[in-house]
Structures are given as C-alpha cells and as structure tokens.
Design a protein around this motif. Structure first.
Motif, PDB file in Angstrom:
ATOM      1  N   ARG A   1       0.861  -1.227  -0.003  1.00  0.00           N
ATOM      2  CA  ARG A   1       0.151  -0.093   0.025  1.00  0.00           C
ATOM      3  C   ARG A   1       0.780   1.230   0.103  1.00  0.00           C
ATOM      4  NH1 ARG A   1      -2.326  -0.398   5.978  1.00  0.00           N
ATOM      5  NH2 ARG A   1      -0.848   0.346   7.396  1.00  0.00           N
ATOM      6  N   GLN A   2       0.234   2.408  -0.500  1.00  0.00           N
ATOM      7  CA  GLN A   2       1.126   3.500  -0.791  1.00  0.00           C
ATOM      8  C   GLN A   2      -0.084   4.693  -0.289  1.00  0.00           C
ATOM      9  OE1 GLN A   2       2.916   4.565  -4.462  1.00  0.00           O
ATOM     10  NE2 GLN A   2       4.220   5.905  -3.318  1.00  0.00           N
ATOM     11  N   ALA A   3       0.359   5.391   0.986  1.00  0.00           N
ATOM     12  CA  ALA A   3      -0.497   6.453   1.434  1.00  0.00           C
ATOM     13  C   ALA A   3       0.089   7.853   0.923  1.00  0.00           C
ATOM     14  CB  ALA A   3      -0.345   6.541   2.962  1.00  0.00           C
TER      15      ALA A   3
ATOM     16  N   GLU B   1      -5.266   5.521   9.265  1.00  0.00           N
ATOM     17  CA  GLU B   1      -4.017   5.374   8.727  1.00  0.00           C
ATOM     18  C   GLU B   1      -3.892   4.223   7.930  1.00  0.00           C
ATOM     19  OE1 GLU B   1      -5.129   5.567  11.933  1.00  0.00           O
ATOM     20  OE2 GLU B   1      -3.854   4.041  13.392  1.00  0.00           O
ATOM     21  N   ASP B   2      -4.928   3.470   7.594  1.00  0.00           N
ATOM     22  CA  ASP B   2      -4.988   2.242   6.697  1.00  0.00           C
ATOM     23  C   ASP B   2      -5.250   3.018   4.983  1.00  0.00           C
ATOM     24  OD1 ASP B   2      -6.292   0.074   8.857  1.00  0.00           O
ATOM     25  OD2 ASP B   2      -4.334   0.368   8.276  1.00  0.00           O
ATOM     26  N   THR B   3      -5.693   4.323   5.215  1.00  0.00           N
ATOM     27  CA  THR B   3      -5.925   4.972   3.955  1.00  0.00           C
ATOM     28  C   THR B   3      -4.967   5.066   2.805  1.00  0.00           C
ATOM     29  OG1 THR B   3      -7.757   6.345   4.875  1.00  0.00           O
ATOM     30  CG2 THR B   3      -6.655   7.192   2.843  1.00  0.00           C
ATOM     31  N   ALA B   4      -5.118   4.388   1.752  1.00  0.00           N
ATOM     32  CA  ALA B   4      -3.956   4.257   0.846  1.00  0.00           C
ATOM     33  C   ALA B   4      -4.385   3.785  -0.314  1.00  0.00           C
ATOM     34  CB  ALA B   4      -2.849   3.413   1.418  1.00  0.00           C
ATOM     35  N   VAL B   5      -3.647   3.679  -1.482  1.00  0.00           N
ATOM     36  CA  VAL B   5      -3.592   2.781  -2.541  1.00  0.00           C
ATOM     37  C   VAL B   5      -3.187   1.469  -2.387  1.00  0.00           C
ATOM     38  CG1 VAL B   5      -3.430   2.775  -5.059  1.00  0.00           C
ATOM     39  CG2 VAL B   5      -3.884   4.776  -4.155  1.00  0.00           C
ATOM     40  N   TYR B   6      -4.112   0.434  -2.591  1.00  0.00           N
ATOM     41  CA  TYR B   6      -3.511  -0.759  -2.173  1.00  0.00           C
ATOM     42  C   TYR B   6      -3.143  -1.693  -3.593  1.00  0.00           C
ATOM     43  CZ  TYR B   6      -4.618  -0.629   2.707  1.00  0.00           C
ATOM     44  OH  TYR B   6      -4.698  -0.217   4.020  1.00  0.00           O
ATOM     45  N   TYR B   7      -2.142  -2.137  -3.635  1.00  0.00           N
ATOM     46  CA  TYR B   7      -1.583  -2.899  -4.840  1.00  0.00           C
ATOM     47  C   TYR B   7      -1.424  -4.234  -4.730  1.00  0.00           C
ATOM     48  CZ  TYR B   7      -0.532   1.835  -6.458  1.00  0.00           C
ATOM     49  OH  TYR B   7      -0.300   3.075  -6.707  1.00  0.00           O
ATOM     50  N   CYS B   8      -1.848  -5.271  -5.580  1.00  0.00           N
ATOM     51  CA  CYS B   8      -1.458  -6.617  -5.250  1.00  0.00           C
ATOM     52  C   CYS B   8      -0.353  -7.071  -6.353  1.00  0.00           C
ATOM     53  CB  CYS B   8      -2.496  -7.636  -5.780  1.00  0.00           C
ATOM     54  SG  CYS B   8      -3.272  -7.341  -7.277  1.00  0.00           S
TER      55      CYS B   8
ATOM     56  N   THR C   1      10.840  -4.819  -4.196  1.00  0.00           N
ATOM     57  CA  THR C   1      11.652  -5.048  -5.360  1.00  0.00           C
ATOM     58  C   THR C   1      11.635  -6.467  -5.886  1.00  0.00           C
ATOM     59  OG1 THR C   1      13.477  -5.132  -3.807  1.00  0.00           O
ATOM     60  CG2 THR C   1      13.000  -2.908  -5.046  1.00  0.00           C
ATOM     61  N   ASP C   2      11.320  -7.505  -5.011  1.00  0.00           N
ATOM     62  CA  ASP C   2      11.414  -8.842  -5.233  1.00  0.00           C
ATOM     63  C   ASP C   2      10.103  -9.238  -5.928  1.00  0.00           C
ATOM     64  OD1 ASP C   2      13.226  -9.726  -2.107  1.00  0.00           O
ATOM     65  OD2 ASP C   2      13.917  -9.156  -4.204  1.00  0.00           O
ATOM     66  N   TYR C   3       9.170  -8.519  -6.186  1.00  0.00           N
ATOM     67  CA  TYR C   3       7.973  -8.813  -6.876  1.00  0.00           C
ATOM     68  C   TYR C   3       7.991  -8.485  -8.355  1.00  0.00           C
ATOM     69  CZ  TYR C   3       5.985 -10.510  -2.516  1.00  0.00           C
ATOM     70  OH  TYR C   3       5.786 -11.013  -1.297  1.00  0.00           O
ATOM     71  N   ASP C   4       7.535  -9.302  -9.119  1.00  0.00           N
ATOM     72  CA  ASP C   4       7.556  -9.274 -10.613  1.00  0.00           C
ATOM     73  C   ASP C   4       6.495  -8.812 -11.165  1.00  0.00           C
ATOM     74  OD1 ASP C   4       9.001 -12.174  -9.586  1.00  0.00           O
ATOM     75  OD2 ASP C   4      10.585 -10.905 -10.675  1.00  0.00           O
ATOM     76  N   TYR C   5       5.295  -8.916 -10.780  1.00  0.00           N
ATOM     77  CA  TYR C   5       4.143  -8.575 -11.303  1.00  0.00           C
ATOM     78  C   TYR C   5       3.335  -7.531 -10.409  1.00  0.00           C
ATOM     79  CZ  TYR C   5       5.689 -12.489 -14.198  1.00  0.00           C
ATOM     80  OH  TYR C   5       6.535 -13.751 -14.869  1.00  0.00           O
ATOM     81  N   TRP C   6       2.499  -6.576 -10.929  1.00  0.00           N
ATOM     82  CA  TRP C   6       1.937  -5.618 -10.264  1.00  0.00           C
ATOM     83  C   TRP C   6       0.282  -5.237 -10.900  1.00  0.00           C
ATOM     84  CZ3 TRP C   6       3.495  -3.747  -5.567  1.00  0.00           C
ATOM     85  CH2 TRP C   6       4.866  -4.021  -4.949  1.00  0.00           C
ATOM     86  N   GLY C   7      -0.421  -5.258 -10.091  1.00  0.00           N
ATOM     87  CA  GLY C   7      -1.800  -4.721 -10.511  1.00  0.00           C
ATOM     88  C   GLY C   7      -1.751  -3.320 -10.480  1.00  0.00           C
ATOM     89  N   GLN C   8      -2.863  -2.682 -10.858  1.00  0.00           N
ATOM     90  CA  GLN C   8      -3.013  -1.272 -10.907  1.00  0.00           C
ATOM     91  C   GLN C   8      -3.208  -0.376  -9.811  1.00  0.00           C
ATOM     92  OE1 GLN C   8      -5.502  -3.343 -11.177  1.00  0.00           O
ATOM     93  NE2 GLN C   8      -7.491  -2.394 -10.673  1.00  0.00           N
ATOM     94  N   GLY C   9      -3.823  -1.333  -8.706  1.00  0.00           N
ATOM     95  CA  GLY C   9      -4.073  -0.434  -7.376  1.00  0.00           C
ATOM     96  C   GLY C   9      -5.332  -0.151  -7.198  1.00  0.00           C
ATOM     97  N   THR C  10      -6.031  -0.340  -6.136  1.00  0.00           N
ATOM     98  CA  THR C  10      -7.271   0.222  -5.738  1.00  0.00           C
ATOM     99  C   THR C  10      -7.351   1.079  -4.357  1.00  0.00           C
ATOM    100  OG1 THR C  10      -9.624  -1.062  -5.049  1.00  0.00           O
ATOM    101  CG2 THR C  10      -7.854  -2.037  -4.315  1.00  0.00           C
ATOM    102  N   GLN C  11      -8.325   2.095  -4.305  1.00  0.00           N
ATOM    103  CA  GLN C  11      -8.138   3.061  -3.478  1.00  0.00           C
ATOM    104  C   GLN C  11      -8.804   2.512  -2.396  1.00  0.00           C
ATOM    105  OE1 GLN C  11      -6.500   6.231  -3.101  1.00  0.00           O
ATOM    106  NE2 GLN C  11      -7.360   5.951  -0.980  1.00  0.00           N
TER     107      GLN C  11
END
Length: 123
Positions: A37-39, A88-95, A108-118
């Motif tokens: 997640r990214q706040a 404080e859990d408010t963020a964009v969450y990425y799988c 940096t050890d993850y190879d594939y990323w989704g688009q994120g959900t708010q």
C-alpha cells in the motif's frame, strides 16, 4: 501474468473491506502473492503475502491481527480481508506476484503488479 485488483472504497473507522486480486495469464509462474500500500506522501510499504498453497502468510506489524490474506486457487484470486480499519490504513492498495519460491516482503522482489485500488477510511 496480469493482476486485477478490486474491492476498494470508502469506509468508516472500525469497518471492514475485502480486496480481491485476480491473476490471469501465466498465473502459475508466481509462487507468492502480496499486498502493498501507498499512502499520500509516503513510500509504498508491505502489507501481507502468501503462497498459492495458502500456507506461510506474513503480515506487517501494523496490520497483524486485523487483516487476513487468503487464496482461492480455483479462481486464481488472492483476497485481503481488512477488519477494524483505521484512518491510517487509507492508501492505494496494490497486489503483486513473485516469480521465485522464497518468501519476501520487499517490493523489489515482486515481478508483477496490479493497478491499485483506493481504500479510504474516515474517522
């Protein structure tokens, strides 16, 4: 491997949300599926990860006991059940998917990323 995250939204503090991440393409190329997640104004951080067998989940201390990560292998989907949400859990969450067999919480050890959900938690 393509990852599609969904399930975000606006919820009051103390409420719950369930995020989903559907994997398509060569989903079997991944061993571990994680949530990050990214706040606003902060760096992206690790939330949880699990392998496709459902075992050995790992959680960040900030969410331990409140969030649960799980898999549905028949649907190639990973879930993040979030309870007792806090502002404080408010963020964009990425799988994210990791193509190597060793456990890691480093993005940096993850190879594939989704688009994120708010996810927005109001006080």
């Amino acid at each position: 491997v393509q990852l599609q995250a969904s399930g975000g939204g606006l919820v009051q503090a103390g409420g719950s949300l369930r995020l989903s991440c559907a994997a398509s393409g060569r989903a079997l190329d991944t061993y571990w599926m994680g949530w990050f997640r990214q706040a606003p104004g902060k760096e992206r951080e690790f939330v949880a990860t699990i392998n496709w067998s459902g075992g050995s989940p790992l959680y960040a201390n900030a969410v331990k006991g409140r969030f649960t990560i799980s898999t549905d292998n028949a649907k190639n989907t990973v879930y993040l059940q979030m309870n007792s949400l806090k502002p404080e859990d408010t963020a964009v969450y990425y799988c994210a998917g990791r193509a190597r067999p060793l456990l890691s919480a480093r993005q940096t050890d993850y190879d594939y990323w989704g688009q994120g959900t708010q996810v927005t938690v109001s006080s």
